[in-house]
Design an enzyme around this catalytic site. Structure first.
Site, short mmCIF file in Angstrom:
data_model
loop_
_atom_site.label_atom_id
_atom_site.label_comp_id
_atom_site.label_asym_id
_atom_site.label_seq_id
_atom_site.Cartn_x
_atom_site.Cartn_y
_atom_site.Cartn_z
N VAL A 65 0.82 -1.22 0.00
CA VAL A 65 0.00 0.00 0.00
C VAL A 65 0.85 1.26 0.00
O VAL A 65 0.33 2.36 -0.26
CB VAL A 65 -0.99 0.02 1.19
CG1 VAL A 65 -1.96 -1.15 1.11
CG2 VAL A 65 -0.25 0.04 2.52
N ASN A 91 -6.24 -0.60 7.68
CA ASN A 91 -5.61 -1.36 8.77
C ASN A 91 -4.10 -1.51 8.61
O ASN A 91 -3.40 -1.70 9.60
CB ASN A 91 -6.25 -2.76 8.84
CG ASN A 91 -5.49 -3.68 9.76
OD1 ASN A 91 -5.56 -3.56 10.98
ND2 ASN A 91 -4.74 -4.61 9.19
N SER A 139 -4.15 3.19 17.38
CA SER A 139 -3.53 2.46 18.50
C SER A 139 -3.59 3.35 19.74
O SER A 139 -3.62 4.58 19.63
CB SER A 139 -2.07 2.13 18.17
OG SER A 139 -1.39 1.68 19.32
N TYR A 151 5.77 5.53 15.15
CA TYR A 151 4.54 4.74 15.20
C TYR A 151 3.44 5.53 15.89
O TYR A 151 2.31 5.63 15.39
CB TYR A 151 4.81 3.43 15.94
CG TYR A 151 3.60 2.53 16.10
CD1 TYR A 151 3.09 1.83 15.02
CD2 TYR A 151 2.97 2.39 17.34
CE1 TYR A 151 1.99 1.00 15.15
CE2 TYR A 151 1.87 1.56 17.49
CZ TYR A 151 1.38 0.87 16.40
OH TYR A 151 0.28 0.06 16.55
N ALA A 152 3.76 6.11 17.05
CA ALA A 152 2.77 6.85 17.82
C ALA A 152 2.27 8.08 17.06
O ALA A 152 1.07 8.38 17.05
CB ALA A 152 3.35 7.26 19.17
N LYS A 155 -0.11 7.07 14.25
CA LYS A 155 -1.41 6.64 14.77
C LYS A 155 -2.21 7.82 15.30
O LYS A 155 -3.45 7.83 15.20
CB LYS A 155 -1.21 5.58 15.85
CG LYS A 155 -0.64 4.26 15.32
CD LYS A 155 -1.47 3.68 14.18
CE LYS A 155 -1.03 2.29 13.80
NZ LYS A 155 -1.81 1.76 12.65
N ILE A 184 -2.18 -6.35 21.48
CA ILE A 184 -2.91 -7.52 21.01
C ILE A 184 -1.93 -8.66 20.77
O ILE A 184 -0.92 -8.49 20.09
CB ILE A 184 -3.68 -7.20 19.71
CG1 ILE A 184 -4.59 -5.98 19.90
CG2 ILE A 184 -4.46 -8.41 19.25
CD1 ILE A 184 -5.65 -6.15 20.96
#
Length: 251
Positions: A65, A91, A139, A151-152, A155, A184
């Site tokens: 993607v 996702n 997240s 990452y943070a 998100k 998860i």
């Protein structure tokens, strides 16, 4: 409870394993036609087979993607195969955890820019059809400090973008929401691997979750499927944490 989803079509990016796969399976179990993509051929075909056991209308394609042309082709093919796209679940994630240029580029290109591109692609189709649903998988890392910066930040950007889209698209009957999973665990996933390779990190995270356990992908899928259904027809512009109490902020 009848969720009223039978006959609709959903696109789920990054759906060969974990949360994405469970979301796709959740929709298939509700009688929804499912289109999925992922980079790895083997896991993608395994997910496709599991989906076909629940619903005959499945399309699966390898796709990075982060490559705009590849993502555009995947979405265009999906529309040709099914004739419509009612639900989009953004996702796919690069899990960019290194605070360097590579980590930032990966997170921004996959988590943010690909989600923006996919959303912009399907919005005209949804407007033409009289409505639709767009969901972003964020997240709890995007809701508070203390997580890997790229990452943070990516998100967190999804939460803001989702809210902006929800406000602008509400008159067109397109609902937009974000789900923020906590930690998860599933076989082959990061936390399952950490259980054996980094036990201190695993136990520290586990002890930070008030519910006393890691979450399961199916628990995220259940919320996503509900949000896309008519049972959640008055829910738009929200970010729902699904984390067993892991995120402890008020917002």
């Amino acid at each position: 409870m009848d969720l009223g989803l039978k006959g609709k079509v959903v696109v789920v990016t990054g759906a060969s394993a974990g949360i994405g796969r469970s979301i796709a399976l959740g929709f298939a179990a509700e009688g929804v036609g499912v289109s999925i993509c992922a980079r790895r051929e083997g896991p993608l075909r395994e997910a496709e087979a599991a989906l076909r056991a629940l619903h005959p209308n499945v399309y699966a394609a390898t796709c990075d993607v982060a490559e705009p042309a590849a993502l555009d082709d995947f979405l265009e093919t999906t529309r040709r195969e099914f004739g419509r796209v009612d639900i989009l679940v953004n996702n796919a994630s690069a899990f960019g955890v290194t605070d360097d240029e590579a980590g930032w580029r990966a997170s921004l290109n996959v988590d943010v820019l690909a989600s923006v591109q996919a959303s912009r692609k399907v919005i005209p189709w949804m407007i033409e059809a009289g409505g639709g649903n767009i969901l972003f998988i964020s997240s709890v890392a995007g809701l508070e400090a203390g997580w890997p910066p790229p990452y943070a930040a990516a998100k967190a950007a999804l939460v803001n973008y989702s809210k902006t889209l929800a406000v602008s698209l509400a008159p067109q009957r397109i609902r937009v929401n974000t789900v923020a999973p906590g930690s998860i665990e599933f076989e082959g996933g990061r936390w399952a691997n950490a259980r054996s390779s980094n036990r201190i990190r695993y136990d520290t995270t586990l002890n930070s979750i008030p519910s006393g356990r890691f979450g399961a992908p199916e628990e995220i899928a259940d919320v996503v499927v509900f949000l896309a259904s008519e049972r959640a027809s008055w829910v738009t512009g929200t970010c729902i944490s699904v984390d067993g109490g892991q995120h402890k902020g008020n917002l």
